[in-house]
Each structure stands twice: as structure tokens, then as C-alpha cells.
Design an enzyme around this catalytic site. Sequence first.
Site, PDB file in Angstrom:
ATOM      1  N   LYS A  88      34.670  41.693  42.515  1.00  8.95           N
ATOM      2  CA  LYS A  88      33.541  41.219  43.319  1.00  8.95           C
ATOM      3  C   LYS A  88      33.917  39.870  43.933  1.00  8.95           C
ATOM      4  CE  LYS A  88      28.525  41.293  42.691  1.00  8.95           C
ATOM      5  NZ  LYS A  88      27.478  41.239  41.664  1.00  8.95           N
ATOM      6  N   VAL A  89      33.824  39.804  45.252  1.00  9.96           N
ATOM      7  CA  VAL A  89      34.324  38.657  46.024  1.00  9.96           C
ATOM      8  C   VAL A  89      33.196  38.142  46.917  1.00  9.96           C
ATOM      9  CG1 VAL A  89      36.037  37.960  47.752  1.00  9.96           C
ATOM     10  CG2 VAL A  89      36.635  39.712  46.065  1.00  9.96           C
TER      11      VAL A  89
END
Length: 219
Positions: A88-89
Amino acid sequence: MKFFVDTANLDQIREAYDLGILDGVTTNPSLMAKEGIVGQQNILDHYVNICNIVGSGDVSAEVISTDFEGIIREGQILSELHNNIVVKVPMIKEGVKAIKYFSDKGIRTNCTLIFSPGQAILAAKAGATYISPFIGRLDDIHLDGINLIEQIVHIYGNYAFETEILAASIRNPLHIVKCAEAGADVVTCPLPSILGLLKHPLTDAGLAQFLADHKKANG
Ligand code: G3P
């Protein structure tokens, strides 16, 4: 529509899994801290514990770096923890570059903190596996979160983007139903919002009546 549970609480993840409707889990640094999971090794171990409960479903694990090299370094470690980890960015310039890098390497990503259609377009162009538009936080500032989902569904449909729309910051059962109407691919929800879908007063009244009639007839 896939159902993810938005928590780092193992009991809640097990409860959602036991219900038979769980397709995955999303976490974020706030949810990990809420469960008292601190220190890098404990955090990594916790992700593996979550993956072991979820079976074949995807588990989003968020980086905390905001520079390209840091995001890459963290994402690489997270992706090697388990086959089901999705990195998750955050939707920032360095994050978009990292998503493109991960996409080229076959590492799956979830671009988080999406609040506009433009951000959704950039994340899809970079090759994000999922994007997470935050519905509830838009509603909190009197903008229309569901309308954002509708816009992104429309735009992605225009160009056949493969990025999945993972509606996040779900606050209630109505959000889930509205996301389904709008065509979201995934909803990630706190467990109470999922359980809220079960409830209807006519179901309770109808069941009570059936059981009372059975008892009267059968003693
Ligand atoms: O997945 C993102 C979600 O956890 C944010 O939810 O309720 O903190 O806006 P909320």
C-alpha cells in the site's frame, strides 16, 4: 463485489472469515497502532499472521516512507513476506513513481489516500493493482464520497483500466450498498458495517412470528 475487512484486529478478521464472506484485509499505520503493534519485526510478523487467517485473499500492508528509495525498500520487504501481500503506497509523486516501479517488477500495489478522479487516473496509469478512494473522509467535509466512486468507475470504464476500485473509509452499511450500486470492485469495511447489512426489523419480527406460530402448533 469483493468484501475486505479494514482492520488489524485478528479476532475481527477471524470473525469476518468465519462468516464466509471475507475476500481480503486492508490495514494502515493507524489501524496497526490501534492494536498496539509496534516495532518493525512485530509489524512484519503481524502481517504474516493476518495472511495466515485470510487464506487466499489479498492483504494490504502500508509503507511509511515517503521518498522513492524508502518506499521501494519497504515495499520489497513487505512483498516478500507472503504471496498475498499487496504493497500500500500513498498518492504522492514519489508514490506514483514507486507504483510504476513495482508494477514493472510484478509486485502488486494499492494506491491509498485517493480523494479525486485525477489522482485515480494517475494511479491507474502507473499500474496500481488497486486504488483506495476514501468515501467517509470526503463525506466528513461535506463532499460526496459515493460520487467520487461513480466518477472513477466511469473513467476507468472509458479506457478499460484494469486497476480495481477499492472503496475505503466506509462508515456504515449504506455506504456498502451505494458502492455496490456505483460499481466498486471492492469495499473495505470495519466489521460492524458488514454486520450491519444483516439487520432488518421485518426479518426480526418475521422470525419471531414463525417461531411463535411453530411453538403454538407444536407445544
Ligand atoms: O482504509 C482506509 C480507512 O481505514 C480509513 O477509514 O474511517 O479512518 O476514514 P477512516
